[in-house]
Design a protein around this motif. Sequence first.
Motif, PDB file in Angstrom:
ATOM      1  N   ARG A  16      51.321  56.494  44.140  1.00 60.54           N
ATOM      2  CA  ARG A  16      50.324  55.421  43.847  1.00 60.54           C
ATOM      3  C   ARG A  16      50.642  54.172  44.770  1.00 60.54           C
ATOM      4  O   ARG A  16      51.762  53.528  44.606  1.00 60.54           O
ATOM      5  N   SER A  19      50.013  47.338  43.890  1.00 63.17           N
ATOM      6  CA  SER A  19      49.211  46.136  43.705  1.00 63.17           C
ATOM      7  C   SER A  19      49.601  45.133  44.560  1.00 63.17           C
ATOM      8  O   SER A  19      50.605  44.797  44.594  1.00 63.17           O
ATOM      9  N   CYS A  48      39.343  53.290  32.547  1.00 60.43           N
ATOM     10  CA  CYS A  48      40.876  53.007  33.100  1.00 60.43           C
ATOM     11  C   CYS A  48      41.797  52.643  32.036  1.00 60.43           C
ATOM     12  O   CYS A  48      41.737  51.705  31.456  1.00 60.43           O
ATOM     13  N   TRP A  81      33.897  50.308  41.999  1.00 60.71           N
ATOM     14  CA  TRP A  81      33.399  49.756  40.776  1.00 60.71           C
ATOM     15  C   TRP A  81      32.178  49.037  40.868  1.00 60.71           C
ATOM     16  O   TRP A  81      32.336  48.011  41.991  1.00 60.71           O
ATOM     17  N   ARG A 107      43.356  48.637  48.246  1.00 61.33           N
ATOM     18  CA  ARG A 107      42.580  49.219  47.301  1.00 61.33           C
ATOM     19  C   ARG A 107      41.667  48.277  46.371  1.00 61.33           C
ATOM     20  O   ARG A 107      42.458  46.998  46.160  1.00 61.33           O
ATOM     21  N   THR A 109      41.021  47.807  43.128  1.00 61.11           N
ATOM     22  CA  THR A 109      41.420  48.232  41.619  1.00 61.11           C
ATOM     23  C   THR A 109      40.924  47.276  40.520  1.00 61.11           C
ATOM     24  O   THR A 109      41.050  46.137  40.770  1.00 61.11           O
ATOM     25  N   VAL A 110      40.776  47.815  39.177  1.00 58.78           N
ATOM     26  CA  VAL A 110      40.768  46.986  38.064  1.00 58.78           C
ATOM     27  C   VAL A 110      42.178  47.563  37.289  1.00 58.78           C
ATOM     28  O   VAL A 110      42.604  48.811  37.389  1.00 58.78           O
ATOM     29  N   GLU A 125      47.924  43.617  38.755  1.00 54.22           N
ATOM     30  CA  GLU A 125      48.594  44.747  38.455  1.00 54.22           C
ATOM     31  C   GLU A 125      48.610  44.411  36.915  1.00 54.22           C
ATOM     32  O   GLU A 125      49.272  43.538  36.224  1.00 54.22           O
ATOM     33  N   SER A 126      48.279  45.687  36.059  1.00 59.96           N
ATOM     34  CA  SER A 126      48.151  45.521  34.592  1.00 59.96           C
ATOM     35  C   SER A 126      49.632  45.315  33.950  1.00 59.96           C
ATOM     36  O   SER A 126      49.689  44.585  32.960  1.00 59.96           O
TER      37      SER A 126
END
Length: 312
Positions: A16, A19, A48, A81, A107, A109-110, A125-126
Amino acid sequence: MMSQMAPRDSTGEYLRPESQFRSILSPDPASSFPVEPQRYRLLVGLGCPWAHRTLVVRALKGLEAAISVSIVQPSPEAGGWVFEHPEEGCQTVKQLYELANPGYRGRCTVPVLWDTKQKAIVNNESAEIIVILNAALNEFATRPNLDLYPDALKAQIDVWNDRIYPTVNNGVYRCGFAQTQTAYEQACTSLFDTLDSIELQLGNTRYLCGNGITLADIRLFTTLFRFDTVYYSLFKCNRRRIQDYPHLSGYLRDLYQQPGVAETCDLQAVKRDYFSNLFPLNPGGIVPMGSDLNLSEPHQRDRIGQPASSST
Ligand SMILES: N[C@@H](CCC(=O)N[C@@H](CS)C(=O)NCC(=O)O)C(=O)O
């Protein structure tokens, strides 16, 4: 086809990417991203699991009035998205990343923590966004005293996170996106080893780190929520279902029933997003009819870890 969707190393193991936006909110008004209500927005996709973490912390802390949310939908045609309502004139999250960072090639991303004032990405980054939401905006939270990452438990929380991220959160993807039998079997073995350890822990304590919910539980929750319906079949994580673990299944219901959490959960969106959009894994795009969970049933987890009541 798989190697385009899922970067891998020489053994076929899924990798992966990192982020790239990693700033924080600061109480200093002169900082790049000062604390301010109604200034920052979360961009999330309901399918997600990483974005879902941020919605759960926002709900538990009561930050709905301070932080807005923009829900995005996956679109194979747009290659990423897309917004329900254009944001800053952008139709897609990719366009928003490029607006904020011309020439960006990473990327798109969400989740994204978006600064509506400066038109900038604070963080994507979550794992870091949930730390920010836990502590930075307490003066605007309806539950400011709920500390999901207390100093006294940080080391313990980090130990769980360091095990659960590679083997469970990312572990399900390592099973689903493995490109050799060996890589799949290794990922699947470590996934179920960790779930077995968690099952043991949850026989002794209500949550991973004792009787209070922490960020470790929230990070685990969003993977468990998707497990039986998506990962079990689509990602071949099929040695056991969460429903087959007495403690883990009660724990999943317990977390689901916390204030505001059920409202962040949309199993139909989860099913649709995974089964219709991961073309190499599910070429027909057929969304299975099962398995819908009833997470509203009693969990009786409040008895775990309490001293046995005396009969006199
Ligand atoms: N490490 C990131 C991962 C986020 C992530 O992979 N999000 C996926 C959706 S589940 C995404 O937006 N993928 C779009 C893409 O890779 O282009 C986090 O935890 O925030």
